[in-house]
Design a protein around this motif. Sequence first.
Motif, PDB file in Angstrom:
ATOM      1  N   LYS A  75      -3.718 -10.271   7.947  1.00  0.00           N
ATOM      2  CA  LYS A  75      -4.029  -8.867   7.684  1.00  0.00           C
ATOM      3  C   LYS A  75      -2.789  -7.969   7.650  1.00  0.00           C
ATOM      4  N   ASP A  76      -1.656  -8.474   8.083  1.00  0.00           N
ATOM      5  CA  ASP A  76      -0.443  -7.669   8.179  1.00  0.00           C
ATOM      6  C   ASP A  76       0.235  -7.560   6.809  1.00  0.00           C
ATOM      7  N   PRO A  77       0.348  -6.337   6.242  1.00  0.00           N
ATOM      8  CA  PRO A  77       0.983  -6.163   4.932  1.00  0.00           C
ATOM      9  C   PRO A  77       2.431  -6.660   4.886  1.00  0.00           C
ATOM     10  N   LYS A  78       3.145  -6.590   6.027  1.00  0.00           N
ATOM     11  CA  LYS A  78       4.526  -7.104   6.049  1.00  0.00           C
ATOM     12  C   LYS A  78       4.544  -8.613   5.788  1.00  0.00           C
ATOM     13  N   ASN A  79       3.613  -9.332   6.388  1.00  0.00           N
ATOM     14  CA  ASN A  79       3.541 -10.774   6.164  1.00  0.00           C
ATOM     15  C   ASN A  79       3.183 -11.075   4.715  1.00  0.00           C
ATOM     16  N   ARG A  80       2.263 -10.305   4.171  1.00  0.00           N
ATOM     17  CA  ARG A  80       1.869 -10.498   2.774  1.00  0.00           C
ATOM     18  C   ARG A  80       3.067 -10.277   1.855  1.00  0.00           C
ATOM     19  N   ALA A  81       3.832  -9.227   2.102  1.00  0.00           N
ATOM     20  CA  ALA A  81       4.996  -8.928   1.265  1.00  0.00           C
ATOM     21  C   ALA A  81       6.027 -10.058   1.350  1.00  0.00           C
ATOM     22  N   GLU A  82       6.225 -10.588   2.544  1.00  0.00           N
ATOM     23  CA  GLU A  82       7.194 -11.671   2.722  1.00  0.00           C
ATOM     24  C   GLU A  82       6.763 -12.931   1.962  1.00  0.00           C
ATOM     25  N   TYR A  83       5.479 -13.278   2.065  1.00  0.00           N
ATOM     26  CA  TYR A  83       4.989 -14.458   1.342  1.00  0.00           C
ATOM     27  C   TYR A  83       5.013 -14.236  -0.164  1.00  0.00           C
ATOM     28  N   ALA A  84       4.658 -13.042  -0.603  1.00  0.00           N
ATOM     29  CA  ALA A  84       4.675 -12.738  -2.034  1.00  0.00           C
ATOM     30  C   ALA A  84       6.085 -12.913  -2.600  1.00  0.00           C
ATOM     31  N   ALA A  85       7.086 -12.434  -1.861  1.00  0.00           N
ATOM     32  CA  ALA A  85       8.472 -12.579  -2.311  1.00  0.00           C
ATOM     33  C   ALA A  85       8.882 -14.050  -2.353  1.00  0.00           C
ATOM     34  N   ALA A  86       8.504 -14.797  -1.320  1.00  0.00           N
ATOM     35  CA  ALA A  86       8.870 -16.216  -1.260  1.00  0.00           C
ATOM     36  C   ALA A  86       8.183 -17.023  -2.355  1.00  0.00           C
ATOM     37  N   TRP A  87       6.949 -16.664  -2.673  1.00  0.00           N
ATOM     38  CA  TRP A  87       6.186 -17.412  -3.675  1.00  0.00           C
ATOM     39  C   TRP A  87       6.329 -16.846  -5.080  1.00  0.00           C
ATOM     40  N   GLY A  88       7.033 -15.714  -5.210  1.00  0.00           N
ATOM     41  CA  GLY A  88       7.259 -15.121  -6.514  1.00  0.00           C
ATOM     42  C   GLY A  88       6.000 -14.572  -7.173  1.00  0.00           C
ATOM     43  N   VAL A  89       5.147 -13.942  -6.374  1.00  0.00           N
ATOM     44  CA  VAL A  89       3.917 -13.354  -6.899  1.00  0.00           C
ATOM     45  C   VAL A  89       3.833 -11.901  -6.449  1.00  0.00           C
ATOM     46  N   PRO A  90       3.065 -11.081  -7.154  1.00  0.00           N
ATOM     47  CA  PRO A  90       2.908  -9.690  -6.710  1.00  0.00           C
ATOM     48  C   PRO A  90       2.169  -9.640  -5.367  1.00  0.00           C
ATOM     49  N   PRO A  91       2.588  -8.773  -4.449  1.00  0.00           N
ATOM     50  CA  PRO A  91       1.922  -8.696  -3.140  1.00  0.00           C
ATOM     51  C   PRO A  91       0.414  -8.472  -3.235  1.00  0.00           C
ATOM     52  N   GLU A  92      -0.007  -7.657  -4.198  1.00  0.00           N
ATOM     53  CA  GLU A  92      -1.444  -7.369  -4.303  1.00  0.00           C
ATOM     54  C   GLU A  92      -2.263  -8.590  -4.730  1.00  0.00           C
ATOM     55  N   SER A  93      -1.592  -9.658  -5.169  1.00  0.00           N
ATOM     56  CA  SER A  93      -2.329 -10.876  -5.534  1.00  0.00           C
ATOM     57  C   SER A  93      -2.710 -11.698  -4.298  1.00  0.00           C
ATOM     58  N   LEU A  94      -2.148 -11.337  -3.141  1.00  0.00           N
ATOM     59  CA  LEU A  94      -2.479 -12.023  -1.889  1.00  0.00           C
ATOM     60  C   LEU A  94      -3.381 -11.120  -1.058  1.00  0.00           C
ATOM     61  N   SER A  95      -4.525 -11.640  -0.688  1.00  0.00           N
ATOM     62  CA  SER A  95      -5.509 -10.857   0.047  1.00  0.00           C
ATOM     63  C   SER A  95      -5.070 -10.584   1.479  1.00  0.00           C
ATOM     64  N   LEU A  96      -5.444  -9.415   1.972  1.00  0.00           N
ATOM     65  CA  LEU A  96      -5.232  -9.076   3.377  1.00  0.00           C
ATOM     66  C   LEU A  96      -6.487  -9.378   4.191  1.00  0.00           C
ATOM     67  N   LYS A  97      -7.483  -9.958   3.539  1.00  0.00           N
ATOM     68  CA  LYS A  97      -8.741 -10.276   4.204  1.00  0.00           C
ATOM     69  C   LYS A  97      -8.663 -11.665   4.835  1.00  0.00           C
ATOM     70  N   GLU A  98      -9.167 -11.769   6.065  1.00  0.00           N
ATOM     71  CA  GLU A  98      -9.198 -13.069   6.735  1.00  0.00           C
ATOM     72  C   GLU A  98     -10.185 -13.987   6.036  1.00  0.00           C
ATOM     73  N   GLY A  99      -9.905 -15.273   6.084  1.00  0.00           N
ATOM     74  CA  GLY A  99     -10.807 -16.262   5.523  1.00  0.00           C
ATOM     75  C   GLY A  99     -12.005 -16.476   6.436  1.00  0.00           C
ATOM     76  N   THR A 100     -12.797 -17.457   6.100  1.00  0.00           N
ATOM     77  CA  THR A 100     -14.035 -17.715   6.821  1.00  0.00           C
ATOM     78  C   THR A 100     -13.918 -18.982   7.649  1.00  0.00           C
ATOM     79  N   HIS A 101     -14.281 -18.912   8.916  1.00  0.00           N
ATOM     80  CA  HIS A 101     -14.281 -20.072   9.798  1.00  0.00           C
ATOM     81  C   HIS A 101     -15.487 -20.953   9.490  1.00  0.00           C
ATOM     82  N   VAL A 102     -15.377 -22.233   9.800  1.00  0.00           N
ATOM     83  CA  VAL A 102     -16.468 -23.174   9.538  1.00  0.00           C
ATOM     84  C   VAL A 102     -17.761 -22.702  10.192  1.00  0.00           C
ATOM     85  N   THR A 103     -17.665 -22.176  11.397  1.00  0.00           N
ATOM     86  CA  THR A 103     -18.880 -21.728  12.081  1.00  0.00           C
ATOM     87  C   THR A 103     -19.525 -20.535  11.385  1.00  0.00           C
TER      88      THR A 103
END
Length: 155
Positions: free
Chosen positions: A63-91
């Motif tokens: 959920k942290d926008p700083k983490n999203r920005a860091e991954y977007a830069a490393a993966w070469g994608v726009p930050p908005e292409s990475l969701s800030l929403k948590e995924g779903t647990h099996v339960t």
Amino acid sequence: MGLTQHANGTDLVTSLLNLMLACGIDRALGCRDDADTGAEQRPGAPPTSARFPSCTPDYRPVKDPKNRAEYAAAWGVPPESLSLKEGTHVTEIVKEESGVRGMYIMGENPVISDPDVAHAEHWFQELEFLRCTTCSSRRPPAYADVVLLPGSSFA
């Protein structure tokens, strides 16, 4: 397994590892330095975010926008292409309201991880499509539409 199932399980395991180091416990003496998690995919799944959908591959909050920005830069994608929403647990996936209609399971039987095994088993049986890949002798869910053998592992 209980230790790693808590929301702060990563911190608990890290603390135990630090305690082992502080006490001079060494793997060469036959001591283990990992959490025994009970299934072959569990030790490798957390670093890829496969097991903790609230975290990035290195356990930082998704959920942290700083983490999203860091991954977007490393993966070469726009930050908005990475969701800030948590995924779903099996339960949560096995709840009727999840909307999940199909699943691909690799290397484990998530039914046995659910606190209500009977409910989870029924939910998996009702999926429109279930595919399993396994590399061990552990029996995949008997109700899979497709079972691929063998899977592969680093070993």
